[in-house]
Write a protein that holds these residues in place. Structure first.
Motif, PDB file in Angstrom:
ATOM      1  N   MET A 289       0.843  -1.184   0.000  1.00  0.00           N
ATOM      2  CA  MET A 289       0.000   0.000   0.000  1.00  0.00           C
ATOM      3  C   MET A 289       0.886   1.245   0.000  1.00  0.00           C
ATOM      4  SD  MET A 289      -3.455   0.421   2.327  1.00  0.00           S
ATOM      5  CE  MET A 289      -2.602   0.084   3.835  1.00  0.00           C
ATOM      6  N   LYS A 290       0.750   2.055  -1.023  1.00  0.00           N
ATOM      7  CA  LYS A 290       1.566   3.260  -1.148  1.00  0.00           C
ATOM      8  C   LYS A 290       1.340   4.189   0.032  1.00  0.00           C
ATOM      9  CE  LYS A 290       2.289   7.105  -4.378  1.00  0.00           C
ATOM     10  NZ  LYS A 290       1.803   7.697  -5.665  1.00  0.00           N
ATOM     11  N   ALA A 291       2.412   4.815   0.515  1.00  0.00           N
ATOM     12  CA  ALA A 291       2.324   5.722   1.654  1.00  0.00           C
ATOM     13  C   ALA A 291       2.909   7.070   1.280  1.00  0.00           C
ATOM     14  CB  ALA A 291       3.063   5.156   2.862  1.00  0.00           C
ATOM     15  N   SER A 292       2.269   8.125   1.783  1.00  0.00           N
ATOM     16  CA  SER A 292       2.756   9.486   1.598  1.00  0.00           C
ATOM     17  C   SER A 292       2.789  10.180   2.948  1.00  0.00           C
ATOM     18  CB  SER A 292       1.840  10.267   0.646  1.00  0.00           C
ATOM     19  OG  SER A 292       2.320  11.590   0.457  1.00  0.00           O
ATOM     20  N   ALA A 293       3.793  11.025   3.144  1.00  0.00           N
ATOM     21  CA  ALA A 293       3.919  11.798   4.377  1.00  0.00           C
ATOM     22  C   ALA A 293       3.639  13.267   4.088  1.00  0.00           C
ATOM     23  CB  ALA A 293       5.322  11.654   4.955  1.00  0.00           C
ATOM     24  N   PHE A 294       2.898  13.901   4.975  1.00  0.00           N
ATOM     25  CA  PHE A 294       2.690  15.342   4.881  1.00  0.00           C
ATOM     26  C   PHE A 294       3.961  16.071   5.312  1.00  0.00           C
ATOM     27  CE2 PHE A 294      -1.654  13.735   5.403  1.00  0.00           C
ATOM     28  CZ  PHE A 294      -2.279  14.364   4.333  1.00  0.00           C
ATOM     29  N   VAL A 295       4.259  17.164   4.606  1.00  0.00           N
ATOM     30  CA  VAL A 295       5.478  17.933   4.858  1.00  0.00           C
ATOM     31  C   VAL A 295       5.188  19.405   4.571  1.00  0.00           C
ATOM     32  CG1 VAL A 295       7.917  18.212   4.238  1.00  0.00           C
ATOM     33  CG2 VAL A 295       6.886  15.959   4.120  1.00  0.00           C
ATOM     34  N   TYR A 296       5.830  20.296   5.338  1.00  0.00           N
ATOM     35  CA  TYR A 296       5.831  21.721   5.039  1.00  0.00           C
ATOM     36  C   TYR A 296       7.142  22.090   4.321  1.00  0.00           C
ATOM     37  CZ  TYR A 296       2.339  21.886   8.841  1.00  0.00           C
ATOM     38  OH  TYR A 296       1.258  21.682   9.646  1.00  0.00           O
ATOM     39  N   PRO A 297       7.139  23.104   3.475  1.00  0.00           N
ATOM     40  CA  PRO A 297       8.398  23.517   2.853  1.00  0.00           C
ATOM     41  C   PRO A 297       9.474  23.883   3.875  1.00  0.00           C
ATOM     42  CG  PRO A 297       6.570  24.470   1.647  1.00  0.00           C
ATOM     43  CD  PRO A 297       5.983  23.817   2.876  1.00  0.00           C
ATOM     44  N   TRP A 298       9.081  24.490   4.998  1.00  0.00           N
ATOM     45  CA  TRP A 298      10.094  24.902   5.977  1.00  0.00           C
ATOM     46  C   TRP A 298      10.714  23.730   6.726  1.00  0.00           C
ATOM     47  CZ3 TRP A 298       4.991  26.938   6.459  1.00  0.00           C
ATOM     48  CH2 TRP A 298       4.173  26.300   7.401  1.00  0.00           C
ATOM     49  N   ASP A 299      10.125  22.538   6.584  1.00  0.00           N
ATOM     50  CA  ASP A 299      10.769  21.344   7.132  1.00  0.00           C
ATOM     51  C   ASP A 299      11.995  20.946   6.308  1.00  0.00           C
ATOM     52  OD1 ASP A 299       8.767  20.949   9.106  1.00  0.00           O
ATOM     53  OD2 ASP A 299       7.487  19.948   7.629  1.00  0.00           O
ATOM     54  N   VAL A 300      12.003  21.354   5.043  1.00  0.00           N
ATOM     55  CA  VAL A 300      12.999  20.889   4.074  1.00  0.00           C
ATOM     56  C   VAL A 300      14.002  21.983   3.730  1.00  0.00           C
ATOM     57  CG1 VAL A 300      13.306  19.976   1.734  1.00  0.00           C
ATOM     58  CG2 VAL A 300      11.341  19.245   3.132  1.00  0.00           C
ATOM     59  N   ASN A 301      13.514  23.151   3.413  1.00  0.00           N
ATOM     60  CA  ASN A 301      14.397  24.227   2.954  1.00  0.00           C
ATOM     61  C   ASN A 301      15.353  24.646   4.073  1.00  0.00           C
ATOM     62  OD1 ASN A 301      12.932  24.096   0.610  1.00  0.00           O
ATOM     63  ND2 ASN A 301      11.684  25.900   1.053  1.00  0.00           N
ATOM     64  N   GLY A 302      16.625  24.631   3.782  1.00  0.00           N
ATOM     65  CA  GLY A 302      17.646  24.950   4.776  1.00  0.00           C
ATOM     66  C   GLY A 302      18.142  23.757   5.557  1.00  0.00           C
ATOM     67  N   ASP A 303      17.561  22.571   5.303  1.00  0.00           N
ATOM     68  CA  ASP A 303      18.016  21.350   5.976  1.00  0.00           C
ATOM     69  C   ASP A 303      18.356  20.314   4.911  1.00  0.00           C
ATOM     70  OD1 ASP A 303      18.527  19.124   7.454  1.00  0.00           O
ATOM     71  OD2 ASP A 303      16.599  19.056   8.499  1.00  0.00           O
ATOM     72  N   PRO A 304      19.601  20.227   4.497  1.00  0.00           N
ATOM     73  CA  PRO A 304      19.962  19.316   3.404  1.00  0.00           C
ATOM     74  C   PRO A 304      19.749  17.849   3.728  1.00  0.00           C
ATOM     75  CG  PRO A 304      21.916  20.252   4.437  1.00  0.00           C
ATOM     76  CD  PRO A 304      20.757  20.988   5.002  1.00  0.00           C
ATOM     77  N   ASP A 305      19.606  17.501   5.020  1.00  0.00           N
ATOM     78  CA  ASP A 305      19.410  16.105   5.391  1.00  0.00           C
ATOM     79  C   ASP A 305      17.948  15.677   5.359  1.00  0.00           C
ATOM     80  OD1 ASP A 305      22.147  15.841   5.891  1.00  0.00           O
ATOM     81  OD2 ASP A 305      21.919  16.496   7.973  1.00  0.00           O
ATOM     82  N   ALA A 306      17.009  16.636   5.309  1.00  0.00           N
ATOM     83  CA  ALA A 306      15.591  16.310   5.465  1.00  0.00           C
ATOM     84  C   ALA A 306      15.049  15.399   4.361  1.00  0.00           C
ATOM     85  CB  ALA A 306      14.771  17.590   5.557  1.00  0.00           C
TER      86      ALA A 306
END
Length: 388
Positions: free
Chosen positions: A1-18
């Motif tokens: 069953m395919k899974a997707s996670a909710f994310v905000y842009p600020w969770d990712v931008n500025g964090d190269p490991d995210a």
């Protein structure tokens, strides 16, 4: 069953490991916010901040020229999501091998209500709900369909999930909320969410109701609820008991038709703007008179319009059943499970909860929320998804 996670842009931008961290949980997709309401959010791993305050509902990309000269238009984000924050985050997530879909919040906008009070739901007492744009008003409907078409179809997006595409009412996760002193239940929430703006008054008139008399009847029906003398739970039967069967069903007929036609128009606008194969899902509740982020819908109707639904399943997946009973071939039934322990989620029972959702008809999973979850919660998600 395919899974997707909710994310905000600020969770990712500025964090190269995210991006890689999210990919390692085992999800194949992310549902990335493109238009979102005001919020205060933790970012427990970000190297530059721990709390992000999104001060008002905004689009997380630069809006285009379609809004020039229009009275109602989206607000651009402030320093919590500058520039094309969505596009920057989407590119990083795609580079990590994740399919990216947009997450678009529509009829939930406190700044719009504060700056344009006429757009808001007005209850039977004359109180305005600035967080709740009235979806019966033509200008608001045009704004929402335009916003959906722009925010949903961002470059690189393979699909969208539309939240709050229906009536919003009293219930609202408002700052320092103090509305829980009286247990309203389904019936009280419905009566307190009926709108009496000029367009809704005209709509009730079209159903054979006197709008002034209806407002008075709503206030009278709620009096024993305020005194605590009459429980207001009991579903739709309780609404009919408090308000009277005929007027209750007339209000519901007006509101159901208003929501249905908005959903049809909005999905059509997104399809017209989207490339082939673009998937459109609605966050939905199978009880059409319910209000909120998971819009109340008629299951048969919504699955004839959209490609599927995202259904709240934290604490139990029973709301999937009315959608599964429609037996729509190819329809996406995504079970939305909270996996943040501090927000009441159960990441450590994800495998069990996913299996139960599958038994009840779920075809996919949605996990709320990768950016808010602790490292321990994400590790539990990885373990749970590995058991699929």
């Amino acid at each position: 069953m395919k899974a997707s996670a909710f994310v905000y842009p600020w969770d990712v931008n500025g964090d190269p490991d995210a991006p890689e961290l999210i990919a390692r949980t085992g999800v194949e997709q992310v549902t990335l916010a493109a238009a979102y309401h005001s919020t205060r959010a933790l970012t427990p791993r970000h190297p530059r901040h721990r709390v992000v305050t999104a001060e008002y509902a905004a689009v997380l990309y630069p809006p285009d020229a379609r809004w020039e000269g229009r009275d109602l238009r989206p607000y651009e984000a402030g320093d919590w999501a500058p520039g094309d924050a969505w596009g920057e985050a989407a590119a990083a997530l795609a580079d990590a091998g994740l399919e990216v879909h947009t997450w678009v919040v529509l009829a939930h906008n406190s700044r719009l209500g504060a700056e344009c009070p006429r757009t808001s739901v007005v209850n039977a007492y004359g109180d305005r709900y600035p967080w709740a744009p009235c979806i019966a008003q033509p200008a608001t409907r045009a704004y929402l369909t335009g916003l959906a078409a722009e925010a949903a179809v961002r470059p690189g997006a393979r699909g969208t999930e539309l939240e709050s595409l229906g009536w919003y009412g009293l219930a609202h996760l408002h700052a320092h909320d103090k509305t829980g002193g009286v247990g309203l239940g389904d019936a009280g929430q419905y009566l307190m969410s009926l709108c009496f703006c000029p367009d809704c008054r005209a709509g009730y008139g079209g159903q054979g109701l006197d709008p002034g008399g209806l407002a008075a009847a709503v206030r009278a029906a709620l009096e024993p609820v305020w005194r605590g003398a009459v429980p207001s739970d009991g579903g739709w039967a309780a609404v009919e008991k408090l308000l009277g069967e005929a007027p209750a069903n007339a209000t519901r007929a007006w509101r159901d038709e208003t929501a249905r036609t908005l959903q049809e128009a909005t999905v059509a606008a997104v399809r017209a703007a989207a490339p082939g194969g673009f998937r459109i899902l609605l966050h939905a509740d199978p009880v059409s008179y319910h209000c909120g982020a998971n819009a109340g819908v008629d299951p048969a109707h919504v699955l004839s319009v959209a490609d599927g639904v995202v259904v709240p399943c934290t604490g139990g997946a029973g709301l999937l059943t009315p959608f599964a009973e429609q037996d729509r071939a190819g329809a996406v039934l995504a079970a939305n499970l909270t996996v943040v322990s501090g927000m009441g989620g159960r990441p450590h029972t994800l495998a069990e909860d996913a299996a139960r959702a599958r038994e009840l008809g779920a075809t996919e999973l949605r996990l709320y929320h990768a950016g808010l979850a602790s490292d321990g919660d994400l590790e539990a998600v990885r373990a749970g998804l590995a058991e699929r």
